[in-house]
Design a protein around this motif. Structure first.
Motif, PDB file in Angstrom:
ATOM      1  N   GLU A 158      -4.381   4.119   5.336  1.00 13.44           N
ATOM      2  CA  GLU A 158      -4.931   2.889   4.770  1.00 13.44           C
ATOM      3  C   GLU A 158      -6.351   3.106   4.259  1.00 13.44           C
ATOM      4  O   GLU A 158      -7.168   3.766   4.904  1.00 13.44           O
ATOM      5  CB  GLU A 158      -4.947   1.785   5.825  1.00 13.44           C
ATOM      6  N   VAL A 159      -6.625   2.532   3.098  1.00  7.70           N
ATOM      7  CA  VAL A 159      -7.975   2.616   2.540  1.00  7.70           C
ATOM      8  C   VAL A 159      -8.864   1.607   3.240  1.00  7.70           C
ATOM      9  O   VAL A 159      -8.386   0.648   3.863  1.00  7.70           O
ATOM     10  CB  VAL A 159      -7.963   2.357   1.020  1.00  7.70           C
ATOM     11  N   PRO A 160     -10.183   1.780   3.163  1.00  2.73           N
ATOM     12  CA  PRO A 160     -11.107   0.789   3.741  1.00  2.73           C
ATOM     13  C   PRO A 160     -10.865  -0.585   3.119  1.00  2.73           C
ATOM     14  O   PRO A 160     -10.527  -0.710   1.947  1.00  2.73           O
ATOM     15  CB  PRO A 160     -12.483   1.332   3.371  1.00  2.73           C
ATOM     16  N   GLN A 168     -16.002   3.336  -2.500  1.00  5.11           N
ATOM     17  CA  GLN A 168     -15.603   3.581  -1.117  1.00  5.11           C
ATOM     18  C   GLN A 168     -14.131   3.989  -1.050  1.00  5.11           C
ATOM     19  O   GLN A 168     -13.763   4.937  -0.349  1.00  5.11           O
ATOM     20  CB  GLN A 168     -15.848   2.327  -0.275  1.00  5.11           C
ATOM     21  N   VAL A 169     -13.288   3.282  -1.792  1.00  7.28           N
ATOM     22  CA  VAL A 169     -11.875   3.655  -1.856  1.00  7.28           C
ATOM     23  C   VAL A 169     -11.721   5.032  -2.497  1.00  7.28           C
ATOM     24  O   VAL A 169     -10.908   5.853  -2.052  1.00  7.28           O
ATOM     25  CB  VAL A 169     -11.062   2.601  -2.633  1.00  7.28           C
ATOM     26  N   VAL A 203      -9.709   8.385  -1.137  1.00 11.55           N
ATOM     27  CA  VAL A 203      -8.670   9.097  -1.889  1.00 11.55           C
ATOM     28  C   VAL A 203      -9.082  10.547  -2.125  1.00 11.55           C
ATOM     29  O   VAL A 203      -8.253  11.467  -2.037  1.00 11.55           O
ATOM     30  CB  VAL A 203      -8.367   8.369  -3.217  1.00 11.55           C
ATOM     31  N   LEU A 204     -10.353  10.771  -2.418  1.00 15.57           N
ATOM     32  CA  LEU A 204     -10.819  12.143  -2.631  1.00 15.57           C
ATOM     33  C   LEU A 204     -10.715  12.974  -1.355  1.00 15.57           C
ATOM     34  O   LEU A 204     -10.414  14.172  -1.407  1.00 15.57           O
ATOM     35  CB  LEU A 204     -12.257  12.130  -3.150  1.00 15.57           C
ATOM     36  N   SER A 233       0.836  -1.195   0.000  1.00 13.30           N
ATOM     37  CA  SER A 233       0.000   0.000   0.000  1.00 13.30           C
ATOM     38  C   SER A 233       0.873   1.248   0.000  1.00 13.30           C
ATOM     39  O   SER A 233       2.001   1.250   0.507  1.00 13.30           O
ATOM     40  CB  SER A 233      -0.898  -0.002   1.236  1.00 13.30           C
ATOM     41  N   MET A 234       0.335   2.321  -0.543  1.00 16.69           N
ATOM     42  CA  MET A 234       1.010   3.606  -0.486  1.00 16.69           C
ATOM     43  C   MET A 234       0.755   4.321   0.847  1.00 16.69           C
ATOM     44  O   MET A 234       1.329   5.380   1.102  1.00 16.69           O
ATOM     45  CB  MET A 234       0.554   4.499  -1.632  1.00 16.69           C
TER      46      MET A 234
END
Length: 458
Positions: free
Chosen positions: A93-95, A157-158, A162-163, A83-84
């Motif tokens: 961390e993204v969902p 959702q991701v 990010v937005l 992950s970035m």
């Protein structure tokens, strides 16, 4: 924009009309995992960026968040890809997807990419039309309706994550900092013909960097001091630009024209002027990513990784470069030459509306090219047809570095940059690219694209 829709209709014909029985993941996964739909989505976004006339730095912002969303979504199916989160400044961390749900992650990745795109471009309605056409392809592949809905919902959702991250990058704040005050200091940047347009993004250095410590981390050395002394370093570079312009070979013209990448070019016919929309520098390099990915037959995950890493390099490269541009605020060749050598002189390329030092195209091309060299390896030959659609021809290169070095000299041939502005830009871009790679490059546990490609050939 039509080309992507034609592709989708063609793809639908190849896939067929599906089956009445519920397809299993094994049955639809191979088709869903093809990188072609993602490549087409990238082309479509570039078409919208050109149509909406986004400035090159702003275009880099659109590309980085769309690709980041796609990468973070798709890597859920590929845990070896890191992950970035924690690698990019402030990115978390993204969902996570539900552990007990069936997902088509390639669809989720495209859904995330499109969802971010819609929020960052002007042509939202057109992107929504494209979106529905894309989703229909996954239905034709046999991806069950509930899996499609769940995958799209996860991708969105991701995208929201990010937005939210994008909303904290100071972009909105810089919209109130667009005014730039020109000075009369000798050698300072002045508006340039034919439009004498306002300075482009004078506070782009206020944007949040993604991997850099700060926008000044790779500040270039000071440009050659302004001087009208014929023996000075500066005036020798002025004469060099002028001499190139009056003695240009057809090859030099071809090089300059190929790397023009001016988002809007003015055509003047008497008292009438009109503008042509063209490829932008970041769009050109992401098109090169696609060319390399197809040449090497990369799978979807490796392709999305290449798009994402390149986008990060482009984005940070623009911030570092723009910081120097408005610090040194150096005059453009056309201003000096018109005032002190030839009042009627015009550069081969139209001068873009921002200071000369350092060359933005040189810097961001070297940043992107350095990361791509790490991914694909040295001496990877390729043919770049990105500019063919715009009448600029096709060019072949022995390596990725060969391409970005040609970008730099093209700015001198085109009459819009001095020698040090071009190649100090290259140096800055290479440093940015190396830094980006040190921050986000895969660890030894993960194969590099170059390594895995070489193994395929054995």
């Amino acid at each position: 924009m039509l080309k992507s829709f034609v592709f989708l209709v063609f793809l639908a014909g190849l896939i067929g009309d599906g089956s009445c029985s519920r397809a299993t993941p094994e049955e639809y996964s191979q088709q869903a995992a093809s990188p072609e739909i993602f490549h087409q989505a990238s082309d479509q976004l570039t078409d919208f960026i050109i149509h909406d006339i986004f400035k090159p730095p702003v275009a880099s912002r659109i590309y980085v968040y769309t690709n980041l969303a796609a990468y973070e979504t798709l890597r859920q199916q590929h845990p070896d890809y890191e992950s970035m989160a924690g690698k990019l400044n402030g990115f978390t961390e993204v969902p996570q997807p539900a552990k007990d749900g069936e997902y088509c992650f390639p669809l989720a990745s495209v859904a995330s990419y499109i969802a971010v795109s819609k929020e960052l471009i002007v042509s939202m309605a057109e992107m929504e039309d494209y979106e529905q056409a894309v989703y229909e392809q996954y239905a034709q592949m046999g991806v069950p309706e509930d899996v499609r809905a769940r995958s799209i919902a996860y991708g969105e959702q991701v995208a929201r994550h990010v937005l939210a991250y994008a909303g904290q990058d100071n972009y909105k704040e810089t919209r109130a900092m667009m005014r730039y005050t020109f000075t009369d200091l000798p050698g300072s940047y002045q508006p340039t013909p034919p439009n004498y347009a306002p300075a482009c993004e004078p506070r782009w250095n206020a944007m949040r960097v993604l991997t850099l410590d700060s926008c000044t981390q790779f500040q270039p050395k000071a440009p050659a001091a302004y001087s009208l002394d014929p023996e000075s370093d500066f005036f020798k570079m002025v004469r060099q630009v002028y001499d190139f312009s009056v003695n240009m070979t057809e090859e030099q013209k071809a090089i300059a024209y190929f790397w023009d990448d001016n988002a809007v070019v003015t055509n003047v016919m008497g008292h009438v002027s009109y503008m042509d929309k063209k490829m932008t520098p970041p769009g050109h390099w992401l098109a090169i990513v696609q060319t390399l990915a197809k040449d090497k037959d990369l799978d979807l995950m490796k392709s999305v990784q290449a798009y994402t890493f390149t986008s990060i390099a482009l984005y940070d490269g623009f911030i570092a470069c723009w910081d120097e541009k408005y610090r040194s605020a150096r005059i453009r060749p056309v201003t000096v030459i018109n005032e002190h050598i030839d009042p009627a002189w015009q550069p081969f390329l139209e001068t873009p509306p921002f200071p000369e030092y350092v060359s933005g195209h040189s810097a961001i091309s070297a940043a992107a090219g350095t990361v791509l060299t790490h991914l694909f390896g040295d001496n990877v030959a390729f043919t770049d047809s990105t500019e063919y659609a715009y009448g600029h021809g096709v060019r072949s290169f022995k390596s990725i570095k060969d391409a970005y070095m040609e970008t730099s000299i093209s700015r001198v041939y085109g009459g819009i940059h001095f020698w040090d502005g071009s190649f100090e830009g290259t140096d800055q871009g290479e440093k940015v690219g190396e830094w980006v790679w040190s921050k986000i490059g895969p660890k030894e546990k993960q194969d590099l694209i170059a390594k895995s490609t070489a193994q395929k050939k054995r």
